[in-house]
Write an enzyme that holds these catalytic residues in place. Structure first.
Site, PDB file in Angstrom:
ATOM      1  N   VAL A   1       5.555  -0.700   2.249  1.00 40.78           N
ATOM      2  CA  VAL A   1       4.558  -1.087   3.398  1.00 40.78           C
ATOM      3  C   VAL A   1       3.507  -1.844   2.825  1.00 40.78           C
ATOM      4  O   VAL A   1       2.865  -1.601   1.873  1.00 40.78           O
ATOM      5  CB  VAL A   1       3.964   0.213   3.897  1.00 40.78           C
ATOM      6  CG1 VAL A   1       3.252   0.044   5.147  1.00 40.78           C
ATOM      7  CG2 VAL A   1       4.781   1.539   4.194  1.00 40.78           C
TER       8      VAL A   1
ATOM      9  N   ILE B   1       0.847  -1.242   0.141  1.00 39.45           N
ATOM     10  CA  ILE B   1      -0.046   0.023  -0.066  1.00 39.45           C
ATOM     11  C   ILE B   1       0.940   1.515  -0.049  1.00 39.45           C
ATOM     12  O   ILE B   1       0.286   2.253   0.074  1.00 39.45           O
ATOM     13  CB  ILE B   1      -0.869   0.033   1.255  1.00 39.45           C
ATOM     14  CG1 ILE B   1      -0.034  -0.229   2.463  1.00 39.45           C
ATOM     15  CG2 ILE B   1      -2.122  -0.874   1.220  1.00 39.45           C
ATOM     16  CD1 ILE B   1      -0.583   0.346   3.584  1.00 39.45           C
TER      17      ILE B   1
ATOM     18  N   GLN C   1       4.901   3.003  -1.225  1.00 33.99           N
ATOM     19  CA  GLN C   1       6.429   2.845  -1.458  1.00 33.99           C
ATOM     20  C   GLN C   1       7.053   4.255  -1.614  1.00 33.99           C
ATOM     21  O   GLN C   1       6.362   5.437  -2.016  1.00 33.99           O
ATOM     22  CB  GLN C   1       6.227   2.285  -3.058  1.00 33.99           C
ATOM     23  CG  GLN C   1       7.828   2.301  -3.615  1.00 33.99           C
ATOM     24  CD  GLN C   1       7.951   1.224  -4.525  1.00 33.99           C
ATOM     25  OE1 GLN C   1       7.065   0.783  -5.202  1.00 33.99           O
ATOM     26  NE2 GLN C   1       9.211   0.794  -4.721  1.00 33.99           N
ATOM     27  N   GLY C   2       8.204   4.289  -1.254  1.00 33.33           N
ATOM     28  CA  GLY C   2       8.897   5.454  -1.175  1.00 33.33           C
ATOM     29  C   GLY C   2      10.416   4.986  -1.333  1.00 33.33           C
ATOM     30  O   GLY C   2      10.968   4.012  -1.424  1.00 33.33           O
ATOM     31  N   GLY C   3      11.433   6.090  -1.343  1.00 31.50           N
ATOM     32  CA  GLY C   3      12.669   5.892  -1.427  1.00 31.50           C
ATOM     33  C   GLY C   3      13.058   4.952  -0.301  1.00 31.50           C
ATOM     34  O   GLY C   3      14.166   4.360  -0.629  1.00 31.50           O
ATOM     35  N   TYR C   4      12.388   4.930   0.693  1.00 31.44           N
ATOM     36  CA  TYR C   4      13.025   4.066   1.716  1.00 31.44           C
ATOM     37  C   TYR C   4      12.513   2.656   1.913  1.00 31.44           C
ATOM     38  O   TYR C   4      13.054   1.874   2.839  1.00 31.44           O
ATOM     39  CB  TYR C   4      12.375   4.852   3.332  1.00 31.44           C
ATOM     40  CG  TYR C   4      11.098   5.224   2.970  1.00 31.44           C
ATOM     41  CD1 TYR C   4      10.510   6.504   2.488  1.00 31.44           C
ATOM     42  CD2 TYR C   4       9.713   4.355   3.184  1.00 31.44           C
ATOM     43  CE1 TYR C   4       9.261   6.817   2.443  1.00 31.44           C
ATOM     44  CE2 TYR C   4       8.703   4.695   2.931  1.00 31.44           C
ATOM     45  CZ  TYR C   4       8.163   5.816   2.534  1.00 31.44           C
ATOM     46  OH  TYR C   4       7.057   6.203   2.240  1.00 31.44           O
ATOM     47  N   GLY C   5      11.505   2.422   1.276  1.00 27.75           N
ATOM     48  CA  GLY C   5      10.967   0.885   1.351  1.00 27.75           C
ATOM     49  C   GLY C   5       9.421   0.982   1.083  1.00 27.75           C
ATOM     50  O   GLY C   5       8.988   1.685   0.459  1.00 27.75           O
TER      51      GLY C   5
ATOM     52  N   ASP D   1       7.848  15.272  18.826  1.00 32.07           N
ATOM     53  CA  ASP D   1       6.719  15.501  17.374  1.00 32.07           C
ATOM     54  C   ASP D   1       5.492  15.368  17.642  1.00 32.07           C
ATOM     55  O   ASP D   1       4.467  14.625  17.143  1.00 32.07           O
ATOM     56  CB  ASP D   1       7.213  14.624  16.384  1.00 32.07           C
ATOM     57  CG  ASP D   1       6.816  15.195  15.113  1.00 32.07           C
ATOM     58  OD1 ASP D   1       6.415  16.534  14.860  1.00 32.07           O
ATOM     59  OD2 ASP D   1       6.756  14.247  14.091  1.00 32.07           O
TER      60      ASP D   1
ATOM     61  N   LYS E   1       6.262  -2.648   7.679  1.00 29.32           N
ATOM     62  CA  LYS E   1       6.973  -1.735   6.980  1.00 29.32           C
ATOM     63  C   LYS E   1       8.327  -2.240   6.892  1.00 29.32           C
ATOM     64  O   LYS E   1       8.885  -2.944   7.755  1.00 29.32           O
ATOM     65  CB  LYS E   1       7.271  -0.397   7.713  1.00 29.32           C
ATOM     66  CG  LYS E   1       8.052   0.681   6.881  1.00 29.32           C
ATOM     67  CD  LYS E   1       9.673   0.556   6.783  1.00 29.32           C
ATOM     68  CE  LYS E   1      10.222   0.977   5.475  1.00 29.32           C
ATOM     69  NZ  LYS E   1      11.741   0.759   5.611  1.00 29.32           N
TER      70      LYS E   1
END
Ligand SMILES: *[C@@H]1O[C@H](CO)[C@@H](O)[C@H](O)[C@H]1NC(C)=O
Ligand SMILES: *[C@@H]1O[C@H](CO)[C@@H](O)[C@H](O)[C@H]1NC(C)=O
Ligand SMILES: *[C@@H]1O[C@H](CO)[C@@H](O)[C@H](O)[C@H]1NC(C)=O
Length: 969
Positions: free
Chosen positions: A649, A641, A643-647, A759, A663
């Site tokens: 999910v 569901i 996707q990014g530069g990091y991996g 945060d 993740k």
């Protein structure tokens, strides 16, 4: 939606940029307006590619450059509220479709190269308040339709090529305060009907081709302060006597207008500061009965005035310029004109009596150094009996305009040599800092032009200007700037005369920081862009010319310039973050909606020693790769569901039926085993009912994965911003606040060692199936420092500032000192959101400032979220007071978490029983299909959702799909 904690843990080891915050959007933009914007875009040329208007994406949600929207809760659409396209080098024309942006309040194309005419359709934008088109190449004439804009206050078209008459329909612009239409080609008569405009303050029509007569009726305008009509041709017209009744007038400038007759009696205009009637054919004598003591400027040059120079100019203690040259004046030169002036080194009095018939001098002439007196071309100069006068009779130096320059402005004001500051970050020494020799800081620059000042020399008013600006500009809520924080870096008189200036704003003096925080820069910029600085008699209206955000500010998103300066990295962060979070949330929704209990074939492999660093951690499971492989159907694309530069999910259902999100870090983004375990170890030690739990992890076969608890009711942010919101009562809000506070209190006081979250925001407060709030995302948390036992120094951790804009403790931002009170500040912002339903920052407005403003003006209840329904006012007051203490600028004014929890418990105990139960929670719980907001157009919502479930899951769809999907059916 349960797993932003997952996301944010990733933040730690995948180092997402700072800006990756709020991934959620409101509703979509009204389709009519999308079409209109596209039509507008089609007619524009954007040679420098400043407009980031992606046609395939929603304008409001994806922040099209300069497009500022708001959500209409009634129709559920985002509407364009402002179009701010200041100085983007745009050319092309204005599309008639602008008229379809009917909710728009501000239409701003200042300082571009737009050509063509103004489409009459703009007259349909009935909400329009600011029409700002100065400094383009617009031609054609003004459509009558523009006169039917009931809410227009600022009409700014100067410096274009617009021709034709001023439509009489403009007499309907009952709210208009500013007609800035100078430097065009308007012709014809000024319509007498404008006299109905009782709100009109500034009429700047200079440098046009207007003709006819000056309407005596204009004297009826009750608010008029500036009438500037220079360089038009009202041949044969007189200055109506009625103009002597414009008692509010500060400035009357009718230079070079071909006017005849005598100067009317202006003595009733007690506040007149600036009078210019030069270059006409005025006759008669000068009478100066009861001139305003504050008058700075009288220019009557180039007429046919006769008689003698009145003696009472000597009452003008603020006189800067007195020009009576090139008339028929006779008699004596008075030698006492400057007698009431209080000279300082800045005083500069310019007196010009050249080319008259002045024959002698009254009394003894001693001209002070700061006074220039010019007498050339008078009989007195040829009269040998006058001593010391030859100097005054010398030829004119030629410069008729003010001679003030940058040079005499920039007197040395500090002992610090400029070169003492590093230039590479655009640091400069703060020039006017009192008592400190050298403080280097990064300034933020604002280019302004005073378009009709009531002075002729700026220098004597410099202090007053500094005070006026700093008093009205806040970088942090409710804290005006100190005077030394503004430095007028340059000035230049331009034709008009107008005064172009460049201001530098410096951060407040501090040992720890020499830059402004992003919020502060934005606050300063939006004060100027929104024209919220109150009018000034002396300085008059201003043009905003530009912002200069260099060095540390080069990535700050400024209100007028939108994202033109946004770095690619930050943008990528936003997009990736959005896609990722949205994906995780969608997973939650998918799983929840389709809650199918897959009968599991999976054998549970318990803690096999497959992990590289087998560890014992209470309550946290070490999953094998196979466990998670099975849970995700071998990481099949159907379960993926995000996707990014990091991996990537994945959604997962564990062998025991528990729904989780997984993740999976991608090769290359793995962090060291040690760090990974440190993080997991830390999280595994945190157990509290108000903290989201880490279920487990996997670390084998070159894989790092994290598994989290599922929170079916999404985040507090979703709850407050969903398009069709179910009512959310005060009891529920308080309940959420209390639970979140308890979670944070645990981190601060019971976790060992203590933890500062860093945060806290509405996105990181998640809600379980019973609407119990749990704090998530310890991804950027840091262990809290052990306090100095004597309590002498405030314990803090210095580290680069992280967090989410709008929630970051201003003191932390400035000093980089992180304390537990930084969490209290962020939580205070969340409380304010709970109370008002506002976002921390929206449309350049800061929630703290809005609330403070409302509170101070006794309007506190006006900003309470209307969606709260009925509420106990005493409880709301107390909660508000607490929220405001938490969000104090000063660390010392904020309560400790323990006090926060106690106060919330106290407020909670005051509520009637029913308000404290969870019965109302049912309404907002997705699982309870059936309860709903009756008016929500459920079919279309459902349709949209189906699209997202089955369609192409590009990031954008996910982002905009989220909100629809969590809406109650
Ligand atoms: C759009 O602006 C909002 C509010 O300023 C921000 O939260 C969001 O991240 C931005 N989105 C994008 C895609 O830039
Ligand atoms: C919101 O939309 C409704 C329905 O279109 C409209 O009547 C109302 O005026 C709008 N409200 C605002 C504040 O624009
Ligand atoms: C004009 O402004 C008033 C007051 O702010 C507001 O109530 C009204 O709806 C506005 N009119 C239009 C057409 O937007």
């Amino acid at each position: 939606m349960a797993f932003s904690n997952t996301v944010c843990l990733l933040g730690l080891f995948l180092a997402l940029p700072l800006y990756w915050s709020s991934p959620f959007a409101y509703g979509d933009t009204d389709p009519l307006e999308v079409a209109a914007l596209l039509a507008v875009r089609n007619k524009l040329k954007d040679p420098y590619k400043y407009l980031k208007w992606n046609k395939k994406r929603d304008p409001c949600i994806t922040n099209w450059t300069g497009v500022i929207c708001y959500l209409n809760n009634t129709d559920g659409y985002m509407h364009v509220q402002e179009l701010r396209l200041l100085r983007l080098n745009l050319s092309g024309t204005l599309a008639p479709e602008l008229g379809q942006l009917t909710y728009m309040k501000r239409l701003d194309f200042l300082w571009n190269n737009i050509s063509g005419s103004i489409p009459k359709e703009i007259g349909h934008i009935t909400a329009l308040e600011l029409l700002l088109l100065s400094g383009n190449q617009i031609s054609g004439s003004l459509p009558d339709e523009l006169g039917y804009l009931p809410n227009l206050t600022k009409f700014q078209l100067d410096l274009n090529f617009i021709s034709g008459p001023i439509p009489t329909s403009f007499a309907n612009l009952v709210k208009v305060q500013h007609f800035h239409m100078n430097n065009n080609r308007f012709s014809g008569q000024i319509p007498p009907e404008l006299s109905q405009l009782n709100a009109l303050k500034h009429v700047l029509l200079d440098n046009n081709n207007l003709s006819g007569y000056l309407p005596p009726e204009l004297a009826q305008m009750r608010s008029l302060t500036i009438l500037q009509l220079d360089n038009n041709n009202f041949a044969g017209s007189v200055i109506p006597n009625s103009y002597g009744n414009m008692t509010k007038l500060l400035k009357l400038s009718l230079r070079n207008c071909s006017l005849q007759g005598t100067i009317p009696d202006l003595s009733a205009i007690r506040g007149l500061l600036y009078l210019d009637l030069s270059m006409n054919q005025l006759t008669g004598s000068i009478s100066t009965n009861r001139l305003s003591e504050n008058t700075t400027t009288i220019i009557l040059s180039g007429n046919q005035l006769n008689g003698s120079i009145p003696s009472n100019f000597s009452g003008l203690s603020h006189l800067q310029k007195l020009y009576l040259d090139n008339n028929w004046l006779s008699g004596s030169v008075p030698s006492n004109i400057w007698q009431n002036i209080n000279f300082t080194s800045d005083t500069n009095v310019d007196i010009n009596f050249e080319n008259n018939f002045l024959s002698d001098i009254l009394g003894i002439l001693e001209v002070p150094q700061n006074v220039t007196l010019r007498l050339q071309g008078n009989p007195v100069c040829t009269n040998a009996s006058q001593r010391n006068i030859t100097l005054l009779c010398g030829p004119d130096n030629g410069n008729d305009e003010s001679e003030e320059t940058l040079d005499n402005l920039n007197k040395p004001v500090s002992t610090c040599p400029p070169q003492a500051c590093p230039t590479k970050n655009h640091f400069r020494y703060v020039p006017t800092l009192p008592n400190t020799s050298c403080f280097c800081a990064a300034p933020f620059g604002v280019g302004l032009r005073l378009r009709s000042p009531s002075i002729s020399s700026f220098l004597p008013y410099r202090d007053q200007f500094d005070m006026f600006i700093t008093k009205n500009v806040n970088a942090t809520p409710n804290t005006p700037l100190d005077k030394y924080q503004l430095y007028v870096d340059s000035i230049e008189w331009e034709k008009g005369p107008r005064l172009r200036m460049f201001l530098l704003f410096f951060p407040r003096y501090s040992n720890d920081s020499n830059t402004f925080g992003e919020n502060e820069v934005q606050a300063i910029a939006s004060t100027f862009a929104a024209f919220t600085i109150p009018g000034s008699d002396i300085f008059g209206p201003y043009d905003l010319l530009n912002f200069t955000a260099e060095g540390p500010y080069s990535n700050v998103i400024l209100p007028s310039l939108s994202s033109a300066g946004l770095s690619k990295g930050a943008l990528a962060g936003i997009v990736l973050g959005s896609i990722f979070c949205a994906s995780v949330i969608l997973l939650g929704i998918l799983l929840f909606i389709r809650k199918k209990h897959k009968s599991s074939q999976v054998e549970v492999v318990k803690n096999q020693s497959l992990t590289k660093f087998p560890m014992k951690m209470d309550g946290v499971k070490a999953f094998s790769f196979e466990d998670l492989q099975t849970a995700t159907n071998n990481f099949s694309t159907t379960t993926q569901i995000g996707q990014g530069g990091y991996g990537k999910v994945y959604k997962g259902t564990l062998a025991d039926g528990v729904v989780v999100a997984i993740k999976r870090a991608q090769q290359g983004s793995l962090q060291g085993d040690k760090e990974f375990y440190t993080e997991i170890e830390m999280l595994s030690r945190l157990h509290h009912r108000n903290l989201v739990a880490l279920v487990g992890y996997c670390d084998e076969k070159d894989e790092q994965m994290l598994v989290y608890e599922f929170m079916p009711n999404g985040s507090l942010h979703d709850l407050l911003s969903a398009r069709y919101r179910a009512p959310l009562g005060f009891g529920t809000r308080l309940h959420i606040a209390l639970n979140a506070s308890r979670g944070i209190l645990y981190l601060h006081t019971e976790a060992d060692p203590p933890i500062i979250h860093r945060d806290i925001k509405a996105n990181n407060i998640l809600l379980d199936s019973k609407m119990t709030a749990k704090v998530s995302d310890f991804g950027i948390s840091r262990l809290a420092p052990i306090s100095d036992p004597k309590g002498l120094t405030t314990a803090h951790i210095s580290t680069i500032v992280k967090g989410t804009p709008g929630y970051v403790d201003p003191e932390y931002f400035l000093t980089n000192k992180l304390t537990e009170k930084s969490d209290v500040y962020s939580l205070g912002i969340v409380f304010l959101e709970l109370l008002t339903g506002m976002q921390p920052i929206s449309h350049g407005r800061n929630i703290v400032r809005e609330v403070n403003t409302a509170h101070q003006s006794g309007m506190m209840f006006s900003i309470i979220d209307r969606n709260m329904g009925q509420y106990p006012s005493e409880g709301v007051k107390k909660f508000m007071a607490l929220a405001m203490r938490c969000s104090s600028d000063e660390t010392k004014d904020r309560p400790l978490m323990l006090e926060v929890v106690r106060e919330l418990e106290n407020i909670s105990s005051m509520l009637p029983e029913s308000d404290n139960t969870s019965s109302e929670f049912v309404n907002v719980n997705l699982s309870s299909s059936g309860t709903s907001v009756a008016s929500a157009p459920s079919t279309s919502v459902y349709d949209r959702r189906s699209t997202y479930l089955t369609g192409d899951r590009s990031g954008d769809d996910l982002v905009s799909g989220v909100i629809h999907s969590i809406m109650p059916r």
